[in-house]
Every structure is written in C-alpha cells, then in structure tokens.
Design an enzyme around this catalytic site. Structure first.
Site, PDB file in Angstrom:
ATOM      1  N   ASP A  36       0.846  -1.194   0.000  1.00  0.00           N
ATOM      2  CA  ASP A  36       0.000   0.000   0.000  1.00  0.00           C
ATOM      3  C   ASP A  36       0.882   1.245   0.000  1.00  0.00           C
ATOM      4  OD1 ASP A  36      -1.865  -1.919   0.340  1.00  0.00           O
ATOM      5  OD2 ASP A  36      -2.676  -1.156   2.237  1.00  0.00           O
ATOM      6  N   ASP A  40       0.879   4.257  -2.472  1.00  0.00           N
ATOM      7  CA  ASP A  40       0.682   5.643  -2.033  1.00  0.00           C
ATOM      8  C   ASP A  40       1.747   6.555  -2.634  1.00  0.00           C
ATOM      9  OD1 ASP A  40      -1.477   5.015  -0.513  1.00  0.00           O
ATOM     10  OD2 ASP A  40      -0.439   5.050   1.420  1.00  0.00           O
ATOM     11  N   LYS A 120      -6.989   2.944  11.979  1.00  0.00           N
ATOM     12  CA  LYS A 120      -7.302   2.696  10.576  1.00  0.00           C
ATOM     13  C   LYS A 120      -7.044   1.211  10.338  1.00  0.00           C
ATOM     14  CE  LYS A 120      -6.966   4.378   5.916  1.00  0.00           C
ATOM     15  NZ  LYS A 120      -6.965   3.059   5.290  1.00  0.00           N
TER      16      LYS A 120
HETATM   17  S1  IVH Z   1     -14.103   6.048   7.994  1.00  0.00           S
HETATM   18  C1  IVH Z   1     -16.428   8.590   5.187  1.00  0.00           C
HETATM   19  N1  IVH Z   1     -12.879   4.680   9.883  1.00  0.00           N
HETATM   20  O1  IVH Z   1     -10.116   3.107   5.329  1.00  0.00           O
HETATM   21  C2  IVH Z   1     -15.631   7.824   6.152  1.00  0.00           C
HETATM   22  N2  IVH Z   1     -12.454   4.093   7.615  1.00  0.00           N
HETATM   23  O2  IVH Z   1      -9.512   5.164   3.050  1.00  0.00           O
HETATM   24  C3  IVH Z   1     -14.780   6.823   5.504  1.00  0.00           C
HETATM   25  N3  IVH Z   1     -10.930   2.213   7.331  1.00  0.00           N
HETATM   26  O3  IVH Z   1     -12.012   1.980   2.809  1.00  0.00           O
HETATM   27  C4  IVH Z   1     -14.246   5.750   6.283  1.00  0.00           C
HETATM   28  N4  IVH Z   1     -10.572   1.849   9.456  1.00  0.00           N
HETATM   29  O4  IVH Z   1     -12.328   0.634   4.767  1.00  0.00           O
HETATM   30  C5  IVH Z   1     -13.052   4.844   8.549  1.00  0.00           C
HETATM   31  N5  IVH Z   1     -11.868   3.538  11.648  1.00  0.00           N
HETATM   32  C6  IVH Z   1     -12.057   3.703  10.327  1.00  0.00           C
HETATM   33  C7  IVH Z   1     -11.419   2.891   9.369  1.00  0.00           C
HETATM   34  C8  IVH Z   1     -11.648   3.121   8.008  1.00  0.00           C
HETATM   35  C9  IVH Z   1     -10.287   1.462   8.228  1.00  0.00           C
HETATM   36  C10 IVH Z   1     -10.804   2.034   5.865  1.00  0.00           C
HETATM   37  C11 IVH Z   1     -12.119   1.959   5.157  1.00  0.00           C
HETATM   38  C12 IVH Z   1     -11.940   2.781   3.915  1.00  0.00           C
HETATM   39  C13 IVH Z   1     -10.554   3.322   4.028  1.00  0.00           C
HETATM   40  C14 IVH Z   1     -10.562   4.805   3.787  1.00  0.00           C
END
Ligand code: IVH
Length: 674
Positions: A36, A40, A120
C-alpha cells in the site's frame, strides 16, 4: 495552463496506467503486487505532477475497484468514500486549518474542534444494512457507488448479529479483517495442501469474504469492527439519533454490533497526536493489522457542514504510520569498498522521505541481487527501510523504465580497491572483494575501524589523526600505533604538548582490552561485535581462535559455514598473521573479562535495555550479560527473558508489560549479574 515537458507528460501517462493496474489488482482481484505504501508513493508522485501540469486525472480519485461479475451488485444508498491521507503532524495541522477555514467560510460557528481518533483498520470495508432490526444485506465497497453483495459470506462472521438488540433500521459500515493468528493458521493449512499463500491478512480477509461458497468463508475466522452509522431510523423504538461520532459508536455497540475497544474522544488535536504516537509505537503488538489512525470531527452537525470533496470527506482524515516503503528513481549505481575489501554496489537515489528520514542511497547487496532485480540507472524502484535496517531496493517498476537503459555490468577493476584495483568473487559467496587486501586504501580503512568505539576504542584518535600518521609514514600497521611516542605526535601538524600526551595516554589505555574487541579490530570479513563474542566464548584465547578448525568454528551456534570459512581464510593469510604477531605483545587481556571460563549463569536468556542506567553505561551492561552467556536484543518479543528499565524508559517498558515479560530495575539487574 502551465505547460510541461514531453518527458513528464509521458511519465504522467505511465503513472496513470500503472496506478490503474495496481488499483485493479488490489480492489478487484485481492492480489496486490506492491505494498500500500509503494502504491501511495506512486499516487503522490502523480498528484504532484498533475499539480505541475495542470491536468488533473481521475485516476487517483477513483475509490476502489469495480464490482465483480460473479456477485450480484448492490447500489449503495450512501456513497462510499475513501479517506485522504496525511503523513506528518504538519500535514495533520494543515488539515485542521483547512477544516476551520471551510467552516468559517460556510458561516458555521465552531469555537473548538473535538475529534474521535480510531484505528485505521487494515481490512476491507463492509456496508451492512438492517431493516427492522434484521440483517438484510452486506456489501463490499466496490467503486464507491456499486458494491458486491456478500451477505452470504458476511453471515458467517461470528460477531455480526443477524438481529439487532432493538428493531431499528440502519446502514452501518465496518472493516472485515483477519486476525494475525487466524491468518497464520490459514496460510499454514494452505502450505500443507500446497495451495497458494495469501500475501497478508487483508488479502486473506478479502479473498474469504468474496467467496461464492459461504462454507469456505465460514471455515476462515473473519473478524469485524463497525465504525460508522450511515443512516438510522428508530422505527417504533425511542432511540435518539446520535449527534456525534462518539455517540454513534456507543449506539452501534448498544445495538449489539461489534465495535473496536480502542477509539478515544480527543478534545483537541494534541490529544489526537498523542493517540497517534502511542499506536505508532505499539500497533505491532495488536492482534490485527492497522496502517494508521483515522481522525474524525466528532460533532455530526459539523460533519454535515463540512461535507465531501470529489474523493473523500472533509470531516475526516487518515494519519498513516510512517511508510517503510516508497518509490524513487535510481540516479547512479556505485561500488563501495569496505575495510575488509568486500565490494558493495550502492544505488544513489532521488532523495525520498521514508520511515521518518530522507534516504538517498540504498544497498544493492551484490552482483546476483542486481541481476535478480535487473535494476538499471534511470529505473523507478520500490525502496524499503524499516527500523534500523539499511535501506534496500525491493523491486523495479518496469512499466516506468525509460527507453534505452542498459543492464548493469559489474566491472573487473575498481579504483576504490587501491593498488591495481582488481576484484574477484569470494568463493562460495555472491560478493566480490579486492584481490589485494593490502592496498593503502584498505589499510587506512582498517586502521580507522580498529581505533573506533566498537573495536579498540582509542579515545580521541580518529580518521583525521590516522590520516596524518599514515601521511607522515609514522605508522603502517596497527602494531605501529602502539609504539608511537609523544615526540612522534609532536611532529604532526598542529599537535601541541597536551594533545600529544593525551594521544599517547589514550593508546596506552587501549592496551588493556578484551579478546572480542581485538577480534573486531582485526577486520576479519563477517566478524562483527556479536560474532566476535560468540567465537571468543568458545575459543577463549587468541591461540585458540588462531588454531580453531573450520568445522569447530562452524559448529558454534550462530557462527555457521560462511563465517567459519572467513576466519580460516584469515588464519591462512600470512600478512594478517604477521601483523597480529607484532601487535599481541602490546596488548593485555585481564582475566575473567572475556573468556568461556567466565560464569555462564545467563546462558539461554535474552535481555532488552531501555532508559538510562545510573551506575554503568549501556555498553557495560550489555557486556555483563554477554560475558555471562546471555544475549541482548533491541526489541521486546515474547522470547525476551528480561527488560531492564532505567530512568526515562522508552516504549519497551510498556511492551514488556503487555507481553508479560519480566521487568528488572537497575538494582535487580545488578543483583542478577553479581
Ligand atoms: S471512515 C467517510 N474509519 O479506510 C468515512 N475508515 O480510506 C470513511 N478504514 O475503505 C471511512 N478503518 O475501509 C473509517 N476507523 C475507520 C477505518 C476506516 C479502516 C478504511 C475503510 C476505507 C478506508 C478509507
């Protein structure tokens, strides 16, 4: 519109194609070919070039991949966004600043911004729908608008309730993951049946969820944490709609959905940074993978006011952990000669920030490695640097190779060897070394090393003085150094009485040393600090080391055939032995400091030190452990026996607590080695 050169136009086009290719591999095929982080880095370069060329492409804005034909499609009620990334405190602060300005312009009052900081999670997004409290659908993100219906496999996730605790309707979002232990077990089983292995837990999770047969998914323990509520209808219940992200998480948990125990509410950005720092240091100890921290504005009214850009929400951002991989361009390949005469090819790179520091050079190890990678000047490469590991080139991105590059050819002579510069391949190894190990250049390098801290540790004598001594022909070997007088030093340019006395005194002090230090100082190929100690534990006198057989050396745990062969080559090197004979009369080895006859009370134990010790230096403490047969490592693992904690300890003390490793105070440590 600013114009750009034909070369960068071409690079733009190549990058777009390559990024699209890797997006497909990642999102649609669950079979990424690059990390990743390397991905990036490519997107970053594209974004920068696009900024310069003024021709934004949609490539980097695409959210995920197309839904596979194999599954029925689900048009998401709420569009599924991606998140923008930041990589430093400064970028995080800039994001907050942008957020504030946006709210100001929109006329929304926000005197202070509070956040929710979450992990994340490194899995794949699942969009889950309940109607009247009953699970009706689960879908992948797909391209953000249309996902794949994976209800049949999602149902096999043990923690995903088929029925909520209250009969409400909602759409929520979470991350499907495979815990590290389940991933390892799965790959072990696949190895046993000769099936292809999954590259990482994320792919294993994605591959398992995107199965047509739910039985396959059921057999592979999938985990899920839900982190967002996208739409909510309380129906007949009296449940209030949440007003903040924090309340959302609480509600999701109350309804029986699995939420992570780790999110924290932060009243300002400094608390977010603190959360980030903590998990940046500790995330490896968690049972699942994460690649950063997600920061979300807590207040949902503010979230709504902030809204979305073409790609991502403005109210949230992903603060990624420092990348250990990135991409850059090879500007030159040079050959470096070390003091042992071994030739190491080094790639000179366009400087790139990686794991918190700027990297401009990376080792290419040896000729075989260059051939294997087929790395050429001009190539764009993936670079890796993790912790204390020397940066290395992992692979070449062939689609970005410029025209008319030539394969790298290893030369047969190298000026840096000195003398006639000829090089030869070391028998049984991939490395080359200078044919003559006695050239002026190598002797100089060896002397620099012999006086350095890790070797004989002659205080105040460094490369500058060695250069002066060599240039004045006052020394040519290490033994010569010990015969120097005050007058000799006074004859060097710039040397006054006091400096000359200090130099002679430092050399005299270094005469009392240890056998491992001497072995290190001799610059025997492959014999560094740890190996010197291993060898002298089993061969406790110089005589024993000089006469040890190859088989006996190779039998020492941690030594092995390559090192044994190298020690034997040194035993047979007449010049090296002559120099050693001249040196030994100057040195003394106080009894009990080095040898195998020392107590081996700590045999089989492993120590980690953290913080400052008050009564002895870190090096002396390590020496105490090693001379008693123990080992010292840099980081805490379940195999660590003791973590010795001094004042101002680092995160290792916490690591010890988490892993249940015994912690020793300085006094307890001293009692143990007494
Ligand atoms: S919030 C609109 N919270 O990260 C809000 N995403 O690049 C969008 N992800 O594909 C997502 N942990 O699968 C959010 N605690 C978390 C997360 C999370 C992993 C992933 C998600 C998304 C990517 C965003």
């Amino acid at each position: 519109m600013p114009t750009s050169s034909a070369a960068s136009q071409k690079r733009l086009a190549q990058l777009r194609t390559l990024i699209a290719y890797h997006q497909k591999k990642y999102h649609e095929e669950d079979a990424p070919e690059i990390s990743d982080e390397a991905y990036d880095a490519l997107v970053r370069e594209l974004t920068q070039l696009e900024g310069a060329a003024g021709s934004p492409s949609k490539v980097a804005e695409r959210v995920g991949g197309a839904a596979s034909e194999a599954f029925s499609k689900v048009r998401h009620v709420v569009r599924q966004w991606s998140l923008d990334n930041v990589f430093s405190d400064e970028e995080l602060e800039a994001w907050e600043e942008r957020t504030r300005r946006f709210l100001e312009k929109a006329g929304v009052a926000a005197p202070s911004l509070a956040y929710v900081a979450e992990h994340k999670l490194d899995g794949l997004k699942l969009v889950i729908e309940y109607q009247g409290g009953v699970l009706v659908r689960a879908a992948t993100r797909g391209d953000g608008e249309v996902g794949e219906d994976v209800t049949h496999t999602a149902r096999t996730i043990a923690t995903l309730p088929k029925k909520l605790k209250q009969p409400v309707s909602l759409i929520c979002v979470g991350e499907v993951m495979m815990f590290k232990k389940d991933f390892e077990k799965l790959n072990r089983e696949r190895a046993a049946t000769e099936e292809s292995l999954f590259a990482n837990p994320r792919n294993a999770a994605a591959g398992s969820l995107r199965q047509l047969d739910p039985k396959v998914a059921a057999a592979r323990s999938l985990s899920l944490y839900v982190y967002d509520l996208e739409s909510f209808d309380p129906l007949g219940t009296n449940i209030k709609e949440p007003e903040s992200q924090w309340q959302e998480l609480a509600l999701l948990r109350k309804l029986g959905l699995p939420t992570s125990p780790y999110p924290e509410r932060c009243s300002d950005l400094s608390e977010v940074k603190e959360f980030y720092c903590r998990w940046c240091a500790d995330h490896e100890t968690l049972p699942f993978g994460l690649d950063g921290v997600v920061v979300k504005v807590d207040d949902l009214t503010l979230q709504t006011a902030l809204g979305y850009t073409a790609r991502a929400p403005r109210f949230g951002v992903a603060y990624k952990f420092p990348a250990v991989e990135s991409t850059t361009v090879v500007e030159a390949i040079e050959l470096q000669v070390g003091r042992t005469g071994v030739v190491t090819p080094v790639a000179h790179l366009r400087p790139v920030l990686i794991d918190g520091s700027t990297v401009a050079r990376a080792t290419l190890h040896n000729e075989d490695q260059i051939k294997r990678l087929d790395v050429r000047v001009g190539d764009t490469v993936i670079l890796r640097k993790a912790g204390d590991i020397i940066p290395e080139v992992v692979s070449v991105l062939l689609p970005l190779r410029p025209e008319k590059t030539k394969p790298y050819r290893f030369p047969s002579t190298i000026a840096a060897c000195g003398g006639d510069g000829r090089i030869e391949r070391i028998p049984g190894e991939a490395a080359y070394r200078c044919v003559s190990l006695n050239s002026e250049v190598l002797r100089r390098e060896r002397l620099y090393y012999a006086v350095s801290k890790g070797a004989l540790n002659i205080d105040g004598i460094g490369p500058r003085i060695i250069d002066a001594l060599l240039d004045q022909k006052l020394v040519s070997t290490l033994a010569d150094l010990f015969a120097l007088t005050k007058e000799d030093f006074l004859s060097l340019p710039g040397f006054k009485d006091k400096a000359a006395e200090n130099a002679v005194a430092a050399i005299a002090a270094a005469r009392t040393t240890t056998l491992p230090r001497l072995l290190i100082a001799l610059s025997i190929n492959h014999v560094g600090e740890e190996t010197a100690r291993l060898i002298t534990t089993h061969f406790p006198t110089m005589e024993a080391v000089r006469s040890a057989s190859e088989a006996a050396l190779a039998a020492v745990n941690g030594v092995g055939p390559t090192i044994a062969a190298s020690v034997v080559a040194w035993q047979k090197n007449k010049e090296a032995q002559r120099e050693l004979r001249a040196l030994l009369p100057y040195l003394q080895f106080p009894e009990g400091r080095v040898t195998a006859s020392a107590k081996t009370t700590l045999a089989g134990t492993t120590f980690v030190f953290t913080g400052t010790l008050s009564s002895l230096s870190r090096d002396d403490a390590k020496e105490l452990v090693r001379t008693r047969g123990g080992a010292v490592t840099a980081s805490v693992s379940p195999k660590t026996s003791y973590v010795v904690v001094g004042s101002d300890p680092g995160t290792k003390a916490a690591d010890a607590a988490r892993l249940g490793v015994k912690v020793l105070s300085e006094n307890e440590f001293l009692a143990l080695v007494a």
